[in-house]
Design a protein around this motif. Structure first.
Motif, PDB file in Angstrom:
ATOM      1  N   MET B   1       0.847  -1.200   0.000  1.00 30.40           N
ATOM      2  CA  MET B   1       0.000   0.000   0.000  1.00 30.40           C
ATOM      3  C   MET B   1       0.883   1.250   0.000  1.00 30.40           C
ATOM      4  O   MET B   1       1.894   1.292   0.688  1.00 30.40           O
ATOM      5  CB  MET B   1      -0.902  -0.005   1.233  1.00 30.40           C
ATOM      6  N   ARG B   2       0.490   2.239  -0.747  1.00 34.15           N
ATOM      7  CA  ARG B   2       1.320   3.441  -0.815  1.00 34.15           C
ATOM      8  C   ARG B   2       1.301   4.204   0.512  1.00 34.15           C
ATOM      9  O   ARG B   2       0.336   4.157   1.264  1.00 34.15           O
ATOM     10  CB  ARG B   2       0.814   4.337  -1.952  1.00 34.15           C
ATOM     11  N   LYS B   3       2.419   4.922   0.721  1.00 33.68           N
ATOM     12  CA  LYS B   3       2.570   5.603   2.017  1.00 33.68           C
ATOM     13  C   LYS B   3       1.470   6.623   2.264  1.00 33.68           C
ATOM     14  O   LYS B   3       0.985   6.786   3.385  1.00 33.68           O
ATOM     15  CB  LYS B   3       3.938   6.279   2.080  1.00 33.68           C
ATOM     16  N   SER B   4       1.076   7.325   1.180  1.00 36.42           N
ATOM     17  CA  SER B   4       0.048   8.350   1.363  1.00 36.42           C
ATOM     18  C   SER B   4      -1.272   7.714   1.802  1.00 36.42           C
ATOM     19  O   SER B   4      -1.985   8.263   2.652  1.00 36.42           O
ATOM     20  CB  SER B   4      -0.140   9.140   0.073  1.00 36.42           C
ATOM     21  N   TRP B   5      -1.565   6.547   1.243  1.00 35.18           N
ATOM     22  CA  TRP B   5      -2.794   5.863   1.637  1.00 35.18           C
ATOM     23  C   TRP B   5      -2.716   5.386   3.078  1.00 35.18           C
ATOM     24  O   TRP B   5      -3.691   5.423   3.820  1.00 35.18           O
ATOM     25  CB  TRP B   5      -3.068   4.675   0.706  1.00 35.18           C
ATOM     26  N   LEU B   6      -1.518   4.943   3.441  1.00 36.53           N
ATOM     27  CA  LEU B   6      -1.342   4.511   4.834  1.00 36.53           C
ATOM     28  C   LEU B   6      -1.555   5.673   5.790  1.00 36.53           C
ATOM     29  O   LEU B   6      -2.125   5.516   6.868  1.00 36.53           O
ATOM     30  CB  LEU B   6       0.061   3.932   5.035  1.00 36.53           C
ATOM     31  N   ARG B   7      -1.080   6.850   5.381  1.00 37.57           N
ATOM     32  CA  ARG B   7      -1.267   8.030   6.233  1.00 37.57           C
ATOM     33  C   ARG B   7      -2.750   8.345   6.393  1.00 37.57           C
ATOM     34  O   ARG B   7      -3.226   8.634   7.482  1.00 37.57           O
ATOM     35  CB  ARG B   7      -0.548   9.228   5.626  1.00 37.57           C
ATOM     36  N   VAL B   8      -3.450   8.293   5.254  1.00 37.90           N
ATOM     37  CA  VAL B   8      -4.895   8.573   5.299  1.00 37.90           C
ATOM     38  C   VAL B   8      -5.578   7.557   6.207  1.00 37.90           C
ATOM     39  O   VAL B   8      -6.404   7.909   7.067  1.00 37.90           O
ATOM     40  CB  VAL B   8      -5.491   8.529   3.875  1.00 37.90           C
ATOM     41  N   LEU B   9      -5.199   6.301   6.028  1.00 34.28           N
ATOM     42  CA  LEU B   9      -5.796   5.234   6.848  1.00 34.28           C
ATOM     43  C   LEU B   9      -5.449   5.437   8.329  1.00 34.28           C
ATOM     44  O   LEU B   9      -6.291   5.225   9.211  1.00 34.28           O
ATOM     45  CB  LEU B   9      -5.292   3.867   6.363  1.00 34.28           C
TER      46      LEU B   9
END
Lengths: 523, 187
Positions: B1-9
């Motif tokens: 999973m991309r880092k930006s998505w992880l941040r959002v999550l």
């Protein structure tokens, strides 16, 4: 009972392991709130204390409900502070439960840790009583119900000459002494909590009492935001002549109300005492059978140079330095078996390998790694994974991970750097040491000291002659096998850029001391 | 999973957990779910104290230390009362109220809550000294004394009109020396 405890612990780990892995993925192990649950409690209680002092300025004993209702209506100066006071105390309950759950399922509740377990439970009880008195202070519907239930329980005890429940029947006006006593308890109990907290951490060195700054600010920010956007309400004023109406109740402190309300007070006491007895005796029934209790560390005085490193590194202050009498050095290390949890951290911190639990000292590790190399014969293309038995994606239980041989050890933090040196000099392509994340170490400070020994020349350091490009230290919790595999993959890629290793036929390790005396001499 | 998505999550998870704390902090709950009205009986009277006294013999006195030689020894207790409550001609309480304390020398406390359907109720309360336990029967030297002027019989007959969740308190008024009604439902 032990079997049941083990089963509970296994079930708990089945929940905790993926939860840890998930949180690590989201926030990284440095900011994983599950790892900092204990420290978060302290931070949250500080928030509760500060907001409480502010609220105290506006609280009136003569008109408790009116003063709190007035505060609640002040959007900018009262409402959010009161809400933050409440939400932080709620979050503290969650953090305490997570912390206790973590300690139980990781088997960190018995032996020298029993004191921390028992004082932790007392702290939880005091926290609940503090919350109880706090809600009674508000004197809304919830406050009245809690006060009445409390009085009902106390009346079941043979200590009071006059039933306390009479206070709330409406026969006479509520005495302001009642609110004063309640306020006194609400203020005095946190002072007692401070003393108990000191006792709680008294057996650990360098207690981590504060979470990382980022986590602290994030928690505080979110709770403040919640307080502003969704301020805590207040129920209708307590009315002694009217049955309790529909009102908002705080489940964290009143969760037991629906359960106990229909029960006689005697039954409630029996249940409370029964549950308390079970949780307070966890250190007894969660303790492994005598033959499985790991032996405490021991010091081989012939090898101890008195360098104090084990004394400095011990996470449980179980080692002291005492004067020695053989004239070799001023002091010698001595382990107090009553305080030692057999973590083995001292084995990794002792350069001459003279201290550690039986069969886990540095010298025992060297014997084990030599046998490992003989058995697996890792070649110049192989990366050997040195993994912690507790975490490291659970790979320590396997012979190989993605084709790399695995050398599992009780705690990566107790691994002596000579083990790493031996592997590198034996001609393997690289050594990947996988430890638990720093705050997840079952033995507290293992990974922290290991990292300093490998990269920052802490005593018992990894020797300069070891090619650091062939050594890598990574952290992974029990549920992060994919992390281990990914790190292994990256490491292998990096190693392909290096020339092949040169194995040494006869590896001479610097033991920094006389050779180990033979058994007869030691005896 | 991309880092930006992880941040959002990560942020979403943190917000959800925070909102859950807020929600669990104010769960609507109604401790008294039923709309019943309550007739609450609550009072405290010191009752009638009786003392049974006995003159000690010379030998008994001689055995005692000099400063404790009282010729008459008394053992006191409070007499029990019987509580009778009937609502709309139906008896709902009939029990003996014993004094508090292991030696039954403490005051008498009455606390009883009777739920009733809302509406008009004819309530009769009778609080009467238990006659069979009256003083003077155990010893020829016994004597009785009253600690206060609690009447030997307290009686209340009243019609109460109670709405849902309303509580009528029947209690003892020491000044009027009678049972009175407070709270809701008073005529």
């Amino acid at each position: 009972m032990l079997g049941l405890s083990n089963r509970f612990a296994r079930m708990g780990r089945a929940v905790l392991t993926p939860a840890d892995a998930f949180m690590n993925r989201l926030y990284g192990w440095r900011f994983n709130p599950l790892y900092h649950s204990g420290a978060l409690v302290v931070a949250l209680l500080v928030v509760v204390l500060l907001t409480g002092v502010y609220l105290l300025l506006f609280y009136r004993l003569g008109s408790p409900y009116a003063s709190v209702a007035n505060l609640t209506q002040q959007t900018w100066t009262g409402s959010w502070v009161r809400s933050l006071h409440r939400y932080a105390s709620d979050a503290a309950v969650v953090a305490v439960l997570v912390h206790a759950f973590r300690m139980f399922v990781q088997g960190r509740s018995w032996g020298p840790r029993a004191l921390a377990w028992i004082t932790g439970l007392i702290l939880l009880f005091v926290l609940m009583v503090c919350g109880w008195t706090g809600y009674v202070m508000v004197w809304d519907t919830q406050g009245l119900v809690l006060a009445r239930e409390g009085a009902r329980f106390l009346d079941a005890l043979p200590f009071f000459g006059e039933p306390i429940s009479r206070t709330f029947v409406g026969e006479r006006p509520l005495p302001s002494a009642f609110f004063f006593l309640n306020l006194f308890l609400h203020v005095a109990l946190p002072i007692g909590m401070g003393v108990m907290l000191w006792l709680h951490v008294s057996r650990v060195a360098r207690a981590a009492l504060w979470p990382p700054r980022g986590l602290t600010w994030a928690t505080l920010g979110l709770l403040t935001l919640l307080s502003v956007l969704w301020p805590a309400g207040i129920g209708p004023e307590a009315d002694l002549f009217r049955g309790a109406e529909h009102a908002p109740f705080d489940l964290f402190y009143s969760f037991w109300l629906p359960l106990v309300k229909p029960l006689p007070a005697g039954v409630v006491w029996a249940v409370v005492l029964g549950v308390s007895a079970v949780v307070l005796t966890v250190p007894l029934w969660a303790r492994p059978r005598a033959q499985r209790v790991p032996a405490p560390s021991a010091v081989d005085q012939r090898l101890c140079t008195g360098c104090r490193q084990c004394y400095l590194d011990c996470p449980y202050e179980a080692i002291s330095m005492v004067p020695r009498v053989d004239g070799r050095a001023e002091v010698v290390a001595r382990v107090d078996p009553a305080l030692c949890v057999s973590c083995g951290i001292c084995a990794g911190s002792c350069a001459p390998m003279g201290v550690g639990p039986p069969e886990r000292t540095g010298r025992d590790q060297l014997t084990a790694i030599k046998q490992f190399v003989t058995a697996h014969r890792p070649g110049s293309q192989d990366v050997v994974v040195v993994a912690c038995n507790r975490g490291a994606g659970g790979v320590a239980a396997r012979a190989t991970v993605d084709g790399s041989p695995v050398f599992g050890w009780n705690c990566a933090g107790s691994v002596h750097t000579s083990v790493v040196e031996y592997l590198v000099r034996s001609g393997v392509a690289g050594v990947l040491v996988v430890a638990c994340p720093v705050r997840d170490c079952w033995n507290r400070e293992g990974p922290k000291w290991l990292e300093q020994r490998m990269y920052h020349d802490r005593e018992a350091e990894l020797k300069e002659r070891v090619d650091r490009r062939r050594v890598r230290l990574r952290y992974a919790s029990e549920g992060e096998r994919e992390t281990v595999r990914a790190e292994l993959h990256v490491f292998r890629e990096d190693l392909t850029k290096l020339k092949g290793p040169t194995p040494e036929p006869d590896i001479e390790l610097d033991l920094e001391c006389d050779p180990v005396p033979d058994e007869e001499a030691v005896a | 999973m991309r880092k930006s998505w992880l941040r959002v999550l990560g942020v979403t998870t943190a917000v959800i957990l925070t909102v859950v704390i807020g929600a669990l902090s104010q769960v609507p709950y109604e401790p008294d779910r039923r709309d019943d009205a309550v007739i609450r009986l609550a009072w405290r009277v010191r009752g009638t104290r009786v003392e049974e006294c006995r003159r000690l013999t010379e030998e008994e006195l001689a055995r005692k230390p000099a400063h404790m030689r009282q010729e008459v020894e008394c053992d006191g207790r409070i007499l029990p009362y019987r509580l009778l409550v009937s609502i709309d001609d139906s008896t709902v309480v009939d029990r003996v109220v014993r004094p508090a304390g292991a030696r039954e020398d403490r005051p008498l406390y009455v606390f009883h809550e009777q739920t009733v359907l809302p509406g008009e109720r004819e309530v009769t309360v009778r609080f009467e000294l238990e006659r069979e336990a009256e003083p003077g029967t155990a010893s020829d030297t016994a004597r009785a004394s009253t600690a206060d002027d609690t009447p030997s019989v307290l009686e209340l007959n009243v019609r109460l009109a109670l709405g849902p969740k309303e509580v009528a308190l029947v209690t003892y008024d020491g000044e009027q020396r009678q049972l009175v009604v407070k709270g809701y439902g008073t005529p």
